[in-house]
Write an enzyme that holds these catalytic residues in place. Structure first.
Site, PDB file in Angstrom:
ATOM      1  N   HIS A 155       0.681  -1.103   0.004  1.00 20.23           N
ATOM      2  CA  HIS A 155      -0.016   0.184  -0.211  1.00 20.23           C
ATOM      3  C   HIS A 155       0.756   1.335   0.150  1.00 20.23           C
ATOM      4  O   HIS A 155       0.642   2.027  -0.960  1.00 20.23           O
ATOM      5  CB  HIS A 155      -1.014  -0.072   1.289  1.00 20.23           C
ATOM      6  CG  HIS A 155      -1.664   1.009   1.248  1.00 20.23           C
ATOM      7  ND1 HIS A 155      -3.174   1.168   0.828  1.00 20.23           N
ATOM      8  CD2 HIS A 155      -1.745   2.481   1.857  1.00 20.23           C
ATOM      9  CE1 HIS A 155      -3.400   2.315   1.134  1.00 20.23           C
ATOM     10  NE2 HIS A 155      -2.728   3.122   1.786  1.00 20.23           N
ATOM     11  N   GLU A 156       1.817   1.391   0.891  1.00 20.88           N
ATOM     12  CA  GLU A 156       2.759   2.586   1.180  1.00 20.88           C
ATOM     13  C   GLU A 156       3.616   2.649  -0.400  1.00 20.88           C
ATOM     14  O   GLU A 156       3.908   3.432  -0.744  1.00 20.88           O
ATOM     15  CB  GLU A 156       3.738   2.364   2.204  1.00 20.88           C
ATOM     16  CG  GLU A 156       2.990   2.383   3.586  1.00 20.88           C
ATOM     17  CD  GLU A 156       1.975   3.577   3.718  1.00 20.88           C
ATOM     18  OE1 GLU A 156       2.361   4.744   3.275  1.00 20.88           O
ATOM     19  OE2 GLU A 156       0.987   3.464   4.339  1.00 20.88           O
ATOM     20  N   HIS A 159       1.645   4.314  -2.989  1.00 19.14           N
ATOM     21  CA  HIS A 159       1.711   5.799  -2.679  1.00 19.14           C
ATOM     22  C   HIS A 159       2.537   6.554  -3.280  1.00 19.14           C
ATOM     23  O   HIS A 159       2.765   7.606  -4.030  1.00 19.14           O
ATOM     24  CB  HIS A 159       1.506   6.065  -1.226  1.00 19.14           C
ATOM     25  CG  HIS A 159       0.360   6.006  -0.555  1.00 19.14           C
ATOM     26  ND1 HIS A 159      -0.820   6.613  -1.030  1.00 19.14           N
ATOM     27  CD2 HIS A 159       0.085   5.422   0.755  1.00 19.14           C
ATOM     28  CE1 HIS A 159      -1.968   6.404  -0.259  1.00 19.14           C
ATOM     29  NE2 HIS A 159      -1.367   5.749   0.819  1.00 19.14           N
ATOM     30  N   GLU A 222      -6.237   6.915  -1.386  1.00 17.90           N
ATOM     31  CA  GLU A 222      -6.189   5.608  -0.531  1.00 17.90           C
ATOM     32  C   GLU A 222      -6.781   4.201  -1.372  1.00 17.90           C
ATOM     33  O   GLU A 222      -6.443   3.219  -1.186  1.00 17.90           O
ATOM     34  CB  GLU A 222      -7.142   5.779   0.667  1.00 17.90           C
ATOM     35  CG  GLU A 222      -6.370   6.618   1.709  1.00 17.90           C
ATOM     36  CD  GLU A 222      -5.198   6.027   2.183  1.00 17.90           C
ATOM     37  OE1 GLU A 222      -4.834   5.050   2.157  1.00 17.90           O
ATOM     38  OE2 GLU A 222      -4.237   6.920   2.414  1.00 17.90           O
ATOM     39  N   ASP A 226      -4.799   1.057  -2.245  1.00 11.74           N
ATOM     40  CA  ASP A 226      -5.281  -0.410  -2.067  1.00 11.74           C
ATOM     41  C   ASP A 226      -5.431  -1.195  -3.471  1.00 11.74           C
ATOM     42  O   ASP A 226      -5.064  -2.264  -3.160  1.00 11.74           O
ATOM     43  CB  ASP A 226      -6.703  -0.426  -1.502  1.00 11.74           C
ATOM     44  CG  ASP A 226      -6.830   0.329  -0.209  1.00 11.74           C
ATOM     45  OD1 ASP A 226      -5.851   0.475   0.348  1.00 11.74           O
ATOM     46  OD2 ASP A 226      -8.127   0.860   0.200  1.00 11.74           O
TER      47      ASP A 226
END
Length: 291
Positions: A155-156, A159, A222, A226
């Protein structure tokens, strides 16, 4: 330009992680920040894909400056065994991102793609400009499997690959490298006291209410992290159940009064929609594997 930015040394053992999260949140705000001063608009056009004022090279330079300060702090955990474990999860995810085209020609050789440990018992992880991702020891302790921890890293990493910080700045068109660096400097300095109130005081004036000392990506970002993170997770050979299991664990924790032990929940708030989508992706993956 990078040499003109002087950073205050980080406080030892005292709240710099929350302060840094708040600083990075300043990069992601769109409507609540005042327009940068005229002098801050004279940034070089780097010709990068997201923004002329906050391109790949600029983002990496800012990330490097932040990391130089983080590495000097005692809470930067230099533990070879834990770092090896973290790398064993991180490197397959980075490789999957490259093979899937999430890491493109602009960033593949210019971002750091580096994961590091933070000596803190709270459950948290965060992305920084330029390809750096930090992981608290508390997050590692909370996870029951490598698949769960890998889901957070995926997930990070998403980003970073989707350049959410730069995209937010570009969309707002009201922020620049210098104003972002000044915000980071101020919030890190306020973190000396270890008080969230002190950090909030620095970012007062219309910003504190929006930032609240946390790194808040937009709801769309977000969801994008995901979705792409799930693809990286499965593409790297981890169990697709890892993300849904981690969401369910965090959701259970969010129902409790955590007294500040779960900053990840405030910086990456869960919604029933995100949890439902994670379960739906898991169900679809199970059905594909059963064929």
């Amino acid at each position: 330009m990078a040499s003109s930015l002087a950073f205050t040394p980080l406080p030892t053992r005292g709240g710099w992680r929350r302060a840094l999260a708040g600083a990075c949140a300043a990069l992601l705000l769109s409507g609540s920040l005042p327009p940068p001063a005229r002098a801050q608009n004279n940034l070089p056009a780097l010709g990068d894909s997201v923004s002329e004022d906050f391109g790949v090279g600029t983002e990496r330079r800012l990330g490097d400056q932040i990391m130089r300060e983080i590495r000097r702090d005692p809470d930067y955990a230099d533990d070879p065994l834990l770092q090896d474990y973290l790398e064993s999860l991180w490197q397959p995810l980075v490789a999957a991102a490259r093979s899937r085209g999430e890491i493109d020609g602009d960033t593949t050789g210019r971002f750091a793609w580096e994961v590091f440990l933070v000596r803190d018992r709270s459950v948290n992880a965060f992305a920084l400009p330029g390809g750096f991702v930090g992981v608290h020891l508390g997050l590692i302790a909370m996870t029951a499997s490598s698949d769960e921890l890998a889901s957070v890293l995926a997930h990070e990493l998403s980003h970073v690959t989707q350049r959410h910080i730069a995209r937010s700045i570009t969309n707002s068109r009201r922020q620049s490298l210098l104003s972002a660096a000044a915000m980071i400097l101020g919030v890190i300095a306020a973190g000396r006291s270890g008080s969230a109130d002190a950090a909030n005081a620095v970012i007062a004036g219309g910003q504190a209410a929006a930032i609240q000392g946390q790194l808040n990506f937009s709801r769309d970002m977000e969801r994008e992290a995901d979705r792409i993170g799930f693809g990286l997770l499965t593409g790297a050979g981890f169990s697709p159940a890892g993300m849904a299991a981690m969401f369910e664990k965090l959701d259970q924790a969010s129902r409790l009064n955590d007294s500040g032990s779960y900053p990840y929940l405030r910086s990456h708030p869960l919604t029933t929609e995100r949890i439902g989508e994670a379960r739906s992706r898991l169900g679809a993956a199970v059905r594909r594997n059963a064929r």
